[in-house]
Design a protein around this motif. Structure first.
Motif, PDB file in Angstrom:
ATOM      1  N   LYS A   1      55.028  89.531   4.276  1.00 40.45           N
ATOM      2  CA  LYS A   1      53.955  89.718   4.988  1.00 40.45           C
ATOM      3  C   LYS A   1      53.218  88.390   5.044  1.00 40.45           C
ATOM      4  O   LYS A   1      52.168  88.224   4.662  1.00 40.45           O
ATOM      5  N   ASP A   2      53.878  87.682   5.974  1.00 42.56           N
ATOM      6  CA  ASP A   2      53.425  86.135   6.418  1.00 42.56           C
ATOM      7  C   ASP A   2      52.897  86.456   7.694  1.00 42.56           C
ATOM      8  O   ASP A   2      53.168  87.035   8.754  1.00 42.56           O
ATOM      9  N   GLY A   3      51.624  85.484   7.880  1.00 43.44           N
ATOM     10  CA  GLY A   3      50.978  85.499   9.246  1.00 43.44           C
ATOM     11  C   GLY A   3      49.681  84.725   9.090  1.00 43.44           C
ATOM     12  O   GLY A   3      49.687  83.675   8.403  1.00 43.44           O
ATOM     13  N   PHE A   4      48.557  85.346   9.595  1.00 43.72           N
ATOM     14  CA  PHE A   4      47.235  84.403   9.480  1.00 43.72           C
ATOM     15  C   PHE A   4      46.013  85.476   9.686  1.00 43.72           C
ATOM     16  O   PHE A   4      46.231  86.556  10.409  1.00 43.72           O
ATOM     17  N   ASP A   5      44.840  84.976   9.049  1.00 43.06           N
ATOM     18  CA  ASP A   5      43.446  85.499   9.448  1.00 43.06           C
ATOM     19  C   ASP A   5      43.064  84.456  10.356  1.00 43.06           C
ATOM     20  O   ASP A   5      43.275  83.409  10.059  1.00 43.06           O
ATOM     21  N   GLY A   6      42.326  85.228  11.292  1.00 40.36           N
ATOM     22  CA  GLY A   6      41.397  84.056  12.055  1.00 40.36           C
ATOM     23  C   GLY A   6      40.454  84.635  13.251  1.00 40.36           C
ATOM     24  O   GLY A   6      40.605  85.995  13.370  1.00 40.36           O
ATOM     25  N   ILE A   7      40.068  83.963  13.943  1.00 39.63           N
ATOM     26  CA  ILE A   7      39.312  84.447  15.035  1.00 39.63           C
ATOM     27  C   ILE A   7      39.817  83.494  16.284  1.00 39.63           C
ATOM     28  O   ILE A   7      40.010  82.267  16.277  1.00 39.63           O
ATOM     29  N   LEU A   8      39.993  84.306  17.632  1.00 38.86           N
ATOM     30  CA  LEU A   8      40.223  83.525  18.830  1.00 38.86           C
ATOM     31  C   LEU A   8      39.177  83.784  19.771  1.00 38.86           C
ATOM     32  O   LEU A   8      39.049  85.078  20.093  1.00 38.86           O
TER      33      LEU A   8
END
Length: 694
Positions: free
Chosen positions: A559-566
């Motif tokens: 479960k690799d990836g990222f949290d964030g806002i674009l």
């Protein structure tokens, strides 16, 4: 039927006597004139703090905050530490006065950071005392007691006799107020002895008054009167009107109990005259009531009614339930005796409503008293245990010396043999150490090279400034390289002939080298989505990136990836239209001084429990609005006086506070706050905060 002397007045007057009156007004005028002349920033900060302090003495806390805040801003700008701590203390007092205890605690936290950094024990001792006052106001008696003891211990270490006397007095008052008369007497007597030694006349008067209160609670009226008279004599010598009023009233109470009404009336009247002069509603309420009591007992019911009505009016002005309740109760009884049943009923209803509040307050004090006794017994037991430990250690030390003497000979024989072995081993270790150092250097050099690669892929500040002129970037990796990243690009609108500006703030899985690898991969997929695949909507960019991540690295369930806002920003004449997608991210907008938390999808960009399509959100911003984007590193940092997390609520309050300043200054404010909060603790995660102003 009638109650005699009330103890309420005695309790009401036990507080710090810091009435400077006209002197404070004169000083404020003088300092303001000096301030108008200008001068060095450090001098201006000092003058502003002195003005704020005198406003505090006058009880004008809004003005206190106004000038302290000005001093705080100047002191931070020029790094004037005394100015920062003094203004922080004053602003904390302002927040305590209006019940904003969390804000007060935050400013005390700033003070403690600087005091500990400078090993300023005097400042720390004063701050511990202030924290005791704060927790006493919050009703947390145990914590108040703990901080008062810490303050006393430090004052003993630095030999501050005046401070020791004040700390002992605070402890004594806390114990007496909560029903622990034994410890109340102990600390009040100690305070008196210290104050007598240093000839602190004002402090001696306070101690005699406190002892009078102690004997009143026993009750031992003879010793109570003796101590009150000693206090009165000193207050008269010092010309302290408020102290004279306190002592006069309390002595009048003893004459009243002895039915010496003429003498009691004179003393009550003296206290009343001072209360009228100083416009003190609490003093007026209790003085009028006691004088009304005398008139009633003399059979002068109409005159008594006038005094009782004046007492009730003043009590309402004081907003103190403990004063209003007895005033309403006495009026109800007297109205009934005089045949005014309508007013009697109204007063009776009010007294019944207030009685529950008074009863609950008394119960809380009983609970606090029990807790105080427990804390004191625990402290005594700890001291006894420490003494026993010291004695046991001394005995063990003697035993150890004997063993050492016996073993020394054997040890010396063994030393020669082991010395030879150690010499051989040391030579080998030196070789191994050199090899390890070379390996570490190669690893660090590799990571630093990776940092340079990562920095080239992060969007440059100059690029962001081309599209949003007012901005700041706070980027603090936990290690050399970071799992947090920020990314920006521009592309043409698919249908309109306009340019679209994209900006993302994201937190990749992990930190350090693994996090950096993930951030490089994530930046690559975002670039591919916008610049190669010409995907324009932020939600579809996130969908594409998630698909690429799952196909590339999550085939076996990782479960690799990222949290964030674009964000996708389209400027217009009135401000900007922003479309965005957010994955587990709580970014905010501040508009017209109000904070709005942006909506987000509760799933990551990567493999997760949910893999729905991301939502496309739209907001319209006007000129002057600010968007703050951040990862969880700032909010999750442990620190402060109690080693707790900073948390999002406090971060939002901090950003709201910073939003009043220029963007160029906000980064420094955030970095300073983070450093103060973290103090000596380790940074727990990468930190990234970006602010852009439309």
């Amino acid at each position: 039927m009638r109650r005699t002397l009330q103890n309420i007045f005695i309790l009401l007057f036990v507080f710090s006597l810091l009435k400077l009156g006209a002197q404070s007004v004169q000083r404020i005028d003088s300092f303001l004139k000096l301030l108008q002349k200008g001068g060095h920033d450090t001098v201006r900060a000092k003058l502003l703090n002195r003005i704020a302090g005198n406003y505090e003495n006058l009880g004008l806390y809004d003005s206190t905050y106004k000038y302290a805040k000005m001093s705080h801003a100047i002191s931070n700008r020029v790094n004037y530490i005394n100015g920062i701590t003094n203004s922080s203390n004053l602003m904390a007092h302002y927040f305590i006065s209006n019940g904003s205890y969390d804000s007060a605690y935050r400013y005390y936290d700033i003070c403690m950071y600087h005091y500990k950094l400078a090993n300023d024990k005097e400042g720390m001792a004063g701050l511990y005392n202030n924290l005791g006052v704060l927790y006493k106001r919050k009703g947390n008696t145990s914590k108040a007691l703990d901080y008062y003891y810490k303050s006393l211990k430090l004052k003993e270490e630095i030999g501050d006799s005046l401070g020791m006397g004040n700390s002992c007095s605070n402890l004594g008052s806390l114990y007496v107020d909560n029903g622990d008369t034994v410890n109340g007497l102990k600390y009040n007597l100690r305070a008196l002895r210290i104050r007598e030694q240093i000839r602190d006349r004002s402090g001696m008067a306070s101690s005699y008054m406190a002892l009078g209160l102690y004997y009143s609670k026993l009750p031992d009226f003879i010793n109570a009167e003796i101590n009150f008279r000693k206090a009165l004599r000193i207050e008269e010598e010092l010309g302290d009107e408020e102290g004279i009023a306190i002592a006069s009233y309390n002595i009048g109470g003893f004459y009243f109990k002895q039915k010496k009404f003429t003498e009691a009336e004179k003393l009550f009247q003296r206290a009343l005259d001072i209360s009228i002069k100083n416009s003190d509603p609490e003093g007026l309420a209790v003085c009028y009531k006691s004088l009304g009591e005398i008139k009633y007992l003399k059979g002068m019911k109409k005159e008594a009614l006038q005094y009782y009505e004046n007492s009730y009016k003043a009590a309402r002005e004081s907003n103190s339930i403990e004063i209003i309740y007895p005033a309403a109760e006495e009026l109800s009884k007297l109205y009934e005796e005089l045949g005014d049943y309508k007013k009697a009923l109204a007063m009776q209803r009010e007294s019944i409503l207030l009685k529950d509040s008074v009863f609950n307050t008394e119960n809380l004090k009983k609970l606090a008293s029990t807790e105080l006794k427990y804390q004191h017994e625990k402290e005594t037991l700890l001291l006894q245990n420490e003494q026993q430990k010291r004695e046991a250690l001394a005995e063990a030390e003697n035993h150890k010396k004997n063993i050492i003497i016996i073993c020394s000979a054997l040890f010396l024989i063994a030393v020669g043999f082991f010395a030879f072995i150690l010499y051989k081993r040391l030579q080998e270790n030196k070789k191994q150490k050199y090899v390890i150092e070379q390996q570490n250097k190669e690893i660090v050099d590799s990571i630093k090279y990776a940092q340079r690669i990562q920095n080239t892929l992060l969007t440059g500040e100059s690029f962001i400034s081309e599209h949003v002129s007012e901005n700041f970037i706070l980027f603090k990796p936990k290690d050399i390289v970071s799992g947090d990243f920020y990314w920006g690009t521009v592309s043409q609108h698919p249908t309109l002939n306009t340019q679209l500006f994209y900006l993302a703030v994201c937190d990749s899985t992990g930190h350090g080298v693994p996090g950096a690898f993930m951030s490089l991969l994530n930046i690559g997929f975002l670039n591919e989505a916008v610049n190669e695949k010409s995907i324009s909507d932020p939600d579809k960019v996130f969908n594409y990136t998630r698909e690429k991540l799952i196909n590339s690295i999550s085939k076996e369930g990782q479960k690799d990836g990222f949290d964030g806002i674009l964000l996708r920003i389209e400027k217009n004449n009135d401000g900007a239209k922003v479309h965005y997608a957010a994955a587990n991210n709580k970014s905010i907008v501040i508009s017209d001084g109000k904070l709005v938390e942006l909506k987000n999808d509760r799933m990551p960009v990567g493999k997760g429990e949910k893999e729905d399509s991301f939502s496309l959100y739209e907001i319209s911003l006007k000129k002057g609005d600010i968007i703050y984007m951040f990862t969880d590193g700032f909010a999750d940092q442990f620190g402060g006086l109690e080693g707790k997390k900073f948390k999002y609520k406090q971060l939002n309050e901090l950003l709201l506070h910073c939003s009043r300043e220029e963007m160029s200054k906000q980064k420094n404010m955030l970095e300073t706050e983070f450093t103060i909060w973290k103090n000596n603790l380790e940074q727990v995660d990468d930190v990234c905060v970006i602010g852009i102003k439309v």
